[in-house]
Motif scaffolding. Structure first.
Motif, PDB file in Angstrom:
ATOM      1  N   LEU A 254       0.741  -1.290   0.058  1.00  8.89           N
ATOM      2  CA  LEU A 254      -0.020   0.076  -0.094  1.00  8.89           C
ATOM      3  C   LEU A 254       0.756   1.248   0.029  1.00  8.89           C
ATOM      4  O   LEU A 254       0.263   2.382  -0.430  1.00  8.89           O
ATOM      5  CB  LEU A 254      -0.905  -0.291   1.119  1.00  8.89           C
TER       6      LEU A 254
ATOM      7  N   VAL B 293       1.196   2.688  -3.587  1.00  6.16           N
ATOM      8  CA  VAL B 293       0.301   3.357  -4.331  1.00  6.16           C
ATOM      9  C   VAL B 293       0.333   4.817  -4.381  1.00  6.16           C
ATOM     10  O   VAL B 293       0.547   5.428  -3.345  1.00  6.16           O
ATOM     11  CB  VAL B 293      -0.963   2.836  -3.780  1.00  6.16           C
TER      12      VAL B 293
ATOM     13  N   LEU C 246      -4.793   8.323  -6.611  1.00  9.96           N
ATOM     14  CA  LEU C 246      -6.045   8.231  -5.677  1.00  9.96           C
ATOM     15  C   LEU C 246      -6.802   9.848  -5.582  1.00  9.96           C
ATOM     16  O   LEU C 246      -8.000   9.573  -5.576  1.00  9.96           O
ATOM     17  CB  LEU C 246      -5.510   7.936  -4.113  1.00  9.96           C
TER      18      LEU C 246
ATOM     19  N   THR D 290      -5.946   1.041  -6.445  1.00 16.73           N
ATOM     20  CA  THR D 290      -5.220   0.418  -5.518  1.00 16.73           C
ATOM     21  C   THR D 290      -4.984  -0.782  -5.595  1.00 16.73           C
ATOM     22  O   THR D 290      -3.764  -1.322  -5.673  1.00 16.73           O
ATOM     23  CB  THR D 290      -5.898   0.664  -3.978  1.00 16.73           C
TER      24      THR D 290
END
Length: 319
Positions: free
Chosen positions: A203, A206, A211, A229
């Protein structure tokens, strides 16, 4: 004649010059000397046991005979394994154990990673608490859970009886129908922190810009996860699932310590069955044949693992 001479010349050029190869080896003899101890250890610790196990799988070793008196039987051990009803029971248990433990551990670890990826008070403490099952010794955890599941003194049974939810403590690991799911629960409890750590690391890669851009474009939380993601976590997810699958397929401590494969082979998986055949019944030939089959399965999983890592390296290099 000219054509034949030309072909011979091309063939001679394509063949490596042995003297040149030997000369290069001699020139770099110091480099080879550095890795020679490691190669020797690998040959002794890895290569020779694999060779001897494969060789032993073609012999019959009755308990009354010494290994030097083994009898050559060819492929009889392999055919006996495939014809044995215990083989299919153990294989079914192994598949259920591996698939259930791997899938649920990954999903639970992924969910925890997504939850802990957000900023909130006490996040560091919660991370430390969730990692505890993974850092505890598997042997200690197995004995603790064995007492938790105990039909007379287990805390779960006592709580259920105390709350009036059950007339008597349930037999979690003493019943054929519940022993394997009970062991899978313990294995999930032990393994989900590993999946959580792997996915938390993924994570971090990302990009926040993507996002934020998706959020500006009107994408909701699910759409941002599915289209932004998750694609970035595909490779780390594959590696994590393969590592969990290999570990579960070759898992020994929890099922052996908690049940020893019982009752009635209901919790026997491949690795515990191999151990019982070899060290319990002294059927070294059959156990070696099982080990060869297990080795081939794990090698196939290892192949996909290496391919996943190679894909990651190529992707990083292209970027």
């Amino acid at each position: 004649m000219t054509i034949l001479t030309g072909k011979a010349e091309v063939s001679r050029r394509l063949r490596p010059d042995r003297s040149r190869v030997l000369r290069k080896v001699w020139e770099h003899r110091a480099d080879y000397a550095y890795v020679l101890p490691a190669i020797a250890v690998m040959l002794i610790v890895i290569a020779y046991p694999i060779y001897y196990t494969i060789e032993l799988s073609f012999f019959n070793t009755p308990p009354g005979l010494q290994l030097r008196d083994k009898i050559f039987v060819g492929l009889d051990n392999y055919t006996a394994i495939l014809k044995s009803p215990v083989f299919w029971t153990v294989t079914s248990n192994t598949l259920i154990w591996t698939a259930g433990s791997t899938f649920i551990s990954f999903v639970l670890g992924f969910a925890c990673a997504l939850a802990l990826h957000r900023d909130f008070a006490g996040r560091a403490i919660l991370r430390a608490i969730l990692i505890i099952p993974w850092v505890i010794s598997a042997v200690a955890a197995s004995y603790i859970w064995k007492w938790i599941y105990h039909s007379d003194f287990g805390i779960i049974g006592s709580v259920l009886v105390g709350l009036g939810l059950s007339d008597r403590p349930p037999n979690f690991i003493d019943s054929v129908s519940t022993v394997l799911p009970s062991l899978i629960v313990v294995n999930i409890w032990r393994e989900f922190p590993f999946a959580m750590i792997m996915m938390m690391a993924g994570l971090q890669t990302v990009p926040d810009q993507l996002l934020r851009a998706a959020k500006v474009d009107g994408a909701n939380a699910w759409q941002r996860f599915w289209h932004v993601t998750f694609p970035h976590l595909r490779n780390v997810s594959t590696v994590t699932i393969l590592l969990l699958a290999v570990a579960n397929f070759n898992s020994f401590i929890i099922p052996w310590i908690m049940t020893g494969g019982g009752p009635s082979n209901a919790s026997h998986i491949w690795i515990t069955h191999i151990y019982e055949l070899a060290f319990g019944r002294q059927r070294w030939g059959v156990a070696s044949a099982y080990s060869v089959l297990l080795f081939l399965i794990l090698m196939s999983l290892g192949y996909f693992y290496v391919r996943a890592l190679s894909g990651n390296d190529q992707k990083d290099g292209s970027e």
